[in-house]
Every structure is written in C-alpha cells, then in structure tokens.
Design a protein around this motif. Sequence first.
Motif, PDB file in Angstrom:
ATOM      1  N   SER A   1       9.601  -7.967   0.725  1.00 54.99           N
ATOM      2  CA  SER A   1      10.590  -7.425  -0.087  1.00 54.99           C
ATOM      3  C   SER A   1      10.120  -6.892  -1.332  1.00 54.99           C
ATOM      4  CB  SER A   1      11.268  -8.712  -0.420  1.00 54.99           C
ATOM      5  OG  SER A   1      10.612  -9.637  -1.085  1.00 54.99           O
ATOM      6  N   VAL A   2       8.676  -6.540  -1.220  1.00 56.44           N
ATOM      7  CA  VAL A   2       8.098  -5.916  -2.202  1.00 56.44           C
ATOM      8  C   VAL A   2       8.563  -4.380  -2.325  1.00 56.44           C
ATOM      9  CG1 VAL A   2       6.171  -4.878  -0.988  1.00 56.44           C
ATOM     10  CG2 VAL A   2       5.736  -5.262  -3.491  1.00 56.44           C
ATOM     11  N   ARG A   3       9.269  -3.986  -1.263  1.00 56.40           N
ATOM     12  CA  ARG A   3       9.933  -2.689  -1.335  1.00 56.40           C
ATOM     13  C   ARG A   3      11.190  -2.647  -2.394  1.00 56.40           C
ATOM     14  NH1 ARG A   3      12.375  -5.237   3.486  1.00 56.40           N
ATOM     15  NH2 ARG A   3      10.822  -4.338   4.792  1.00 56.40           N
ATOM     16  N   THR A   4      11.722  -3.622  -2.813  1.00 54.34           N
ATOM     17  CA  THR A   4      12.542  -3.795  -3.978  1.00 54.34           C
ATOM     18  C   THR A   4      12.000  -4.878  -4.936  1.00 54.34           C
ATOM     19  OG1 THR A   4      13.774  -5.553  -2.599  1.00 54.34           O
ATOM     20  CG2 THR A   4      14.566  -3.342  -2.590  1.00 54.34           C
ATOM     21  N   PRO A   5      10.844  -4.344  -5.829  1.00 56.36           N
ATOM     22  CA  PRO A   5      10.376  -5.609  -6.635  1.00 56.36           C
ATOM     23  C   PRO A   5      10.849  -6.091  -7.754  1.00 56.36           C
ATOM     24  CG  PRO A   5       9.699  -3.239  -7.092  1.00 56.36           C
ATOM     25  CD  PRO A   5      10.387  -2.961  -5.816  1.00 56.36           C
ATOM     26  N   ASP A   6      12.114  -5.739  -7.842  1.00 50.77           N
ATOM     27  CA  ASP A   6      12.787  -6.283  -9.074  1.00 50.77           C
ATOM     28  C   ASP A   6      13.516  -7.603  -8.459  1.00 50.77           C
ATOM     29  OD1 ASP A   6      12.241  -4.371 -10.886  1.00 50.77           O
ATOM     30  OD2 ASP A   6      14.071  -3.459 -10.625  1.00 50.77           O
ATOM     31  N   VAL A   7      13.683  -7.960  -6.990  1.00 47.80           N
ATOM     32  CA  VAL A   7      14.015  -9.039  -6.432  1.00 47.80           C
ATOM     33  C   VAL A   7      12.862 -10.124  -6.411  1.00 47.80           C
ATOM     34  CG1 VAL A   7      15.236  -9.932  -4.565  1.00 47.80           C
ATOM     35  CG2 VAL A   7      15.768  -7.714  -5.567  1.00 47.80           C
ATOM     36  N   ASP A   8      13.050 -11.318  -6.677  1.00 49.10           N
ATOM     37  CA  ASP A   8      12.025 -12.359  -6.430  1.00 49.10           C
ATOM     38  C   ASP A   8      12.004 -12.558  -4.911  1.00 49.10           C
ATOM     39  OD1 ASP A   8      11.278 -12.420  -9.129  1.00 49.10           O
ATOM     40  OD2 ASP A   8      12.620 -13.975  -9.519  1.00 49.10           O
ATOM     41  N   PRO A   9      10.777 -12.776  -4.486  1.00 49.66           N
ATOM     42  CA  PRO A   9      10.489 -13.022  -2.963  1.00 49.66           C
ATOM     43  C   PRO A   9      10.614 -14.452  -2.676  1.00 49.66           C
ATOM     44  CG  PRO A   9       8.612 -12.654  -3.890  1.00 49.66           C
ATOM     45  CD  PRO A   9       9.590 -12.463  -5.023  1.00 49.66           C
ATOM     46  N   PRO A  10      10.952 -15.004  -1.482  1.00 51.94           N
ATOM     47  CA  PRO A  10      11.107 -16.459  -1.224  1.00 51.94           C
ATOM     48  C   PRO A  10       9.699 -17.072  -1.047  1.00 51.94           C
ATOM     49  CG  PRO A  10      11.410 -15.384   0.828  1.00 51.94           C
ATOM     50  CD  PRO A  10      11.389 -14.196  -0.345  1.00 51.94           C
ATOM     51  N   HIS A  11       8.722 -16.146  -0.767  1.00 50.67           N
ATOM     52  CA  HIS A  11       7.465 -16.777  -0.857  1.00 50.67           C
ATOM     53  C   HIS A  11       6.111 -15.440  -0.879  1.00 50.67           C
ATOM     54  CE1 HIS A  11       6.894 -15.256   3.131  1.00 50.67           C
ATOM     55  NE2 HIS A  11       8.047 -15.813   3.511  1.00 50.67           N
ATOM     56  N   GLN A  12       5.104 -15.508  -1.072  1.00 49.01           N
ATOM     57  CA  GLN A  12       4.008 -14.376  -0.874  1.00 49.01           C
ATOM     58  C   GLN A  12       3.600 -14.213   0.535  1.00 49.01           C
ATOM     59  OE1 GLN A  12       1.785 -16.873  -3.734  1.00 49.01           O
ATOM     60  NE2 GLN A  12       2.152 -15.542  -5.297  1.00 49.01           N
ATOM     61  N   GLY A  13       3.024 -13.075   0.633  1.00 46.03           N
ATOM     62  CA  GLY A  13       2.368 -12.722   1.870  1.00 46.03           C
ATOM     63  C   GLY A  13       3.357 -12.400   3.116  1.00 46.03           C
ATOM     64  N   GLY A  14       2.530 -12.250   4.260  1.00 48.38           N
ATOM     65  CA  GLY A  14       3.358 -11.954   5.515  1.00 48.38           C
ATOM     66  C   GLY A  14       3.543 -10.564   5.848  1.00 48.38           C
ATOM     67  N   HIS A  15       3.055  -9.663   5.076  1.00 44.42           N
ATOM     68  CA  HIS A  15       3.465  -8.029   5.123  1.00 44.42           C
ATOM     69  C   HIS A  15       2.313  -7.348   4.702  1.00 44.42           C
ATOM     70  CE1 HIS A  15       5.208  -4.129   5.626  1.00 44.42           C
ATOM     71  NE2 HIS A  15       5.311  -3.879   4.476  1.00 44.42           N
ATOM     72  N   LEU A  16       1.802  -6.401   5.558  1.00 39.91           N
ATOM     73  CA  LEU A  16       0.738  -5.531   4.891  1.00 39.91           C
ATOM     74  C   LEU A  16       1.031  -4.128   4.363  1.00 39.91           C
ATOM     75  CD1 LEU A  16      -1.988  -6.354   7.615  1.00 39.91           C
ATOM     76  CD2 LEU A  16      -2.323  -7.174   5.308  1.00 39.91           C
ATOM     77  N   VAL A  17       0.504  -4.082   3.095  1.00 35.52           N
ATOM     78  CA  VAL A  17       0.750  -2.580   2.442  1.00 35.52           C
ATOM     79  C   VAL A  17      -0.622  -2.183   2.076  1.00 35.52           C
ATOM     80  CG1 VAL A  17       2.870  -3.173   1.541  1.00 35.52           C
ATOM     81  CG2 VAL A  17       1.050  -3.766   0.020  1.00 35.52           C
ATOM     82  N   LEU A  18      -0.873  -0.723   1.792  1.00 32.22           N
ATOM     83  CA  LEU A  18      -2.125  -0.013   1.392  1.00 32.22           C
ATOM     84  C   LEU A  18      -2.017   0.197  -0.057  1.00 32.22           C
ATOM     85  CD1 LEU A  18      -4.765   0.824   3.004  1.00 32.22           C
ATOM     86  CD2 LEU A  18      -3.940   2.988   2.644  1.00 32.22           C
ATOM     87  N   ALA A  19      -3.084  -0.792  -0.919  1.00 35.96           N
ATOM     88  CA  ALA A  19      -3.226  -0.297  -2.023  1.00 35.96           C
ATOM     89  C   ALA A  19      -3.944   0.943  -2.354  1.00 35.96           C
ATOM     90  CB  ALA A  19      -3.999  -1.461  -2.992  1.00 35.96           C
ATOM     91  N   VAL A  20      -3.509   2.098  -2.977  1.00 43.26           N
ATOM     92  CA  VAL A  20      -4.020   3.124  -2.956  1.00 43.26           C
ATOM     93  C   VAL A  20      -4.351   3.880  -4.416  1.00 43.26           C
ATOM     94  CG1 VAL A  20      -3.010   3.940  -0.745  1.00 43.26           C
ATOM     95  CG2 VAL A  20      -1.712   4.429  -2.980  1.00 43.26           C
ATOM     96  N   GLY A  21      -3.962   3.130  -5.191  1.00 42.18           N
ATOM     97  CA  GLY A  21      -4.334   3.506  -6.761  1.00 42.18           C
ATOM     98  C   GLY A  21      -3.912   2.321  -7.876  1.00 42.18           C
ATOM     99  N   VAL A  22      -4.348   2.433  -8.928  1.00 47.37           N
ATOM    100  CA  VAL A  22      -4.242   1.578 -10.093  1.00 47.37           C
ATOM    101  C   VAL A  22      -4.164   2.401 -11.142  1.00 47.37           C
ATOM    102  CG1 VAL A  22      -5.212  -0.308  -8.865  1.00 47.37           C
ATOM    103  CG2 VAL A  22      -6.793   1.238 -10.361  1.00 47.37           C
ATOM    104  N   THR A  23      -3.257   1.512 -12.284  1.00 50.07           N
ATOM    105  CA  THR A  23      -3.348   2.091 -13.645  1.00 50.07           C
ATOM    106  C   THR A  23      -3.374   0.800 -14.353  1.00 50.07           C
ATOM    107  OG1 THR A  23      -0.863   1.822 -13.908  1.00 50.07           O
ATOM    108  CG2 THR A  23      -1.724   3.844 -13.208  1.00 50.07           C
ATOM    109  N   GLU A  24      -3.523   0.884 -15.635  1.00 46.37           N
ATOM    110  CA  GLU A  24      -3.335  -0.325 -16.532  1.00 46.37           C
ATOM    111  C   GLU A  24      -2.121  -1.152 -16.400  1.00 46.37           C
ATOM    112  OE1 GLU A  24      -5.571  -2.806 -19.389  1.00 46.37           O
ATOM    113  OE2 GLU A  24      -6.164  -0.762 -18.464  1.00 46.37           O
ATOM    114  N   GLU A  25      -1.141  -0.670 -15.851  1.00 46.09           N
ATOM    115  CA  GLU A  25       0.284  -1.427 -15.705  1.00 46.09           C
ATOM    116  C   GLU A  25       0.493  -1.823 -14.461  1.00 46.09           C
ATOM    117  OE1 GLU A  25       0.060   1.831 -17.264  1.00 46.09           O
ATOM    118  OE2 GLU A  25      -0.257   1.264 -19.222  1.00 46.09           O
ATOM    119  N   SER A  26      -0.044  -0.735 -13.441  1.00 49.92           N
ATOM    120  CA  SER A  26       0.724  -0.964 -12.222  1.00 49.92           C
ATOM    121  C   SER A  26      -0.332  -0.934 -10.975  1.00 49.92           C
ATOM    122  CB  SER A  26       1.862   0.059 -11.823  1.00 49.92           C
ATOM    123  OG  SER A  26       2.866  -0.111 -12.933  1.00 49.92           O
TER     124      SER A  26
END
Length: 206
Positions: A144-169
């Motif tokens: 559900s990280v595709r809609t990050p404003d909604v709290d998930p029932p738990h962490q993990g279970g799906h893989l995404v690729l982290a491609v960048g970082v800023t101070e905030e995100s």
Amino acid sequence: MSVPPTQNRVPYYSQWESRDLVPEFITGRLDAADDPLWQKSGAESPQEYAFWAPRMCGVACLRMALDYWRHPVPPSVPLVRELCEAGAYIREGDTVKGLIYQPFAAHVATRWGLAARSFPDLPATRLRKIVGSGQLALVSVHKSVRTPDVDPPHQGGHLVLAVGVTEESVMLHNPSGLPDQSQEFAAVPWARFAHFYAGRGVVLGA
C-alpha cells in the motif's frame, strides 16, 4: 550528517506488461491473463503470465537495475524461471516462497557481475546513505506504499526499488504503483516510509 539529494535516472518497469492497467489488476477488475501485452513477458501462456505477474515485484526491480547499468534486459517470465533455478524463488504448487535475498544476490553477482548484497537488517538511515552514494536498493515495504497517506496493516511483503533520496524523502520506483501517481520517482517522506518499510533488502551497485 546530511546526505546531498540524489536521483539516479533509472528506467521504470512494472511487474505487469500493461503498466497503465495496474489499477485494474490490483483491484481484480481485470485478470492478468487478459493483459493485452502478456506475450511481451515471454510466458508460454496467459495463465503462466497471470500466475507470476502479481509475484514479480523483485523481477521488475532487477530489470530496472539491469537497464540502468546497460545490461540486456530479459523478459520477465524467463527471468523468473532463471531465478527459480537459482533458488531465489521456491514454487510448491500454487504457492511461492520468495524473493529469497541471499540466493538472489549471489545469482545477480555471478550472472551480471553487479555488486549485490543481502541486508536482513537495513535501517533507513543506512539506506539513505547507500542510495545517496549512487547505489540502488530493493527494499521490502507494504504494497500500500502506492498510497502513502494510508496506514498499512503491517510492514514488508512487497519489493520496490529505491532510486533516490533527499533530506525529506526517499524516491521509489514501485512495480505495482499507480500510473501518473506512484510508479516512477515516487517521493515518500521518511517519516511515512517508516510505516511501510520492513528494514531489509538487497543493495545493488555497478
């Protein structure tokens, strides 16, 4: 110590061939076997494609990384078969165990010569420095990280690729992200990311 903003220009791949139809696939309004582009996956049948497509988030992330570092990118289903042979996926009937990080990382290193390391414990602070240095990371988050404003029932279970970082995100390529919203370079604030992130993954480098 702060990390300078980094955004690696990584091409995007969905785990479904028709990336614009992801909302229909994830809600069940459309069966993956009816994906008009299923043959691009290299599957032998629509049914083989439909079995693997919902399970191929890690494969999609690997295809992105291969394209980024200018390696030939195999079709998704032949690639998942290869990873099954390597022990990164274990199929028993209609159930699949995986992606299993250690055999996946070992196969990636041997097959493509990429630096690949499994991290069963990868705190967000370390992830931030790793991606900030120009590496990529497959990280385990709730889907559900595709809609990050909604709290998930738990962490993990799906893989995404982290491609960048800023101070905030952290910026994510999400194989099951929503078109024009959360597929490419989706910025998730670090505080929100913590709700989805299981603190583990695989780090890839050239």
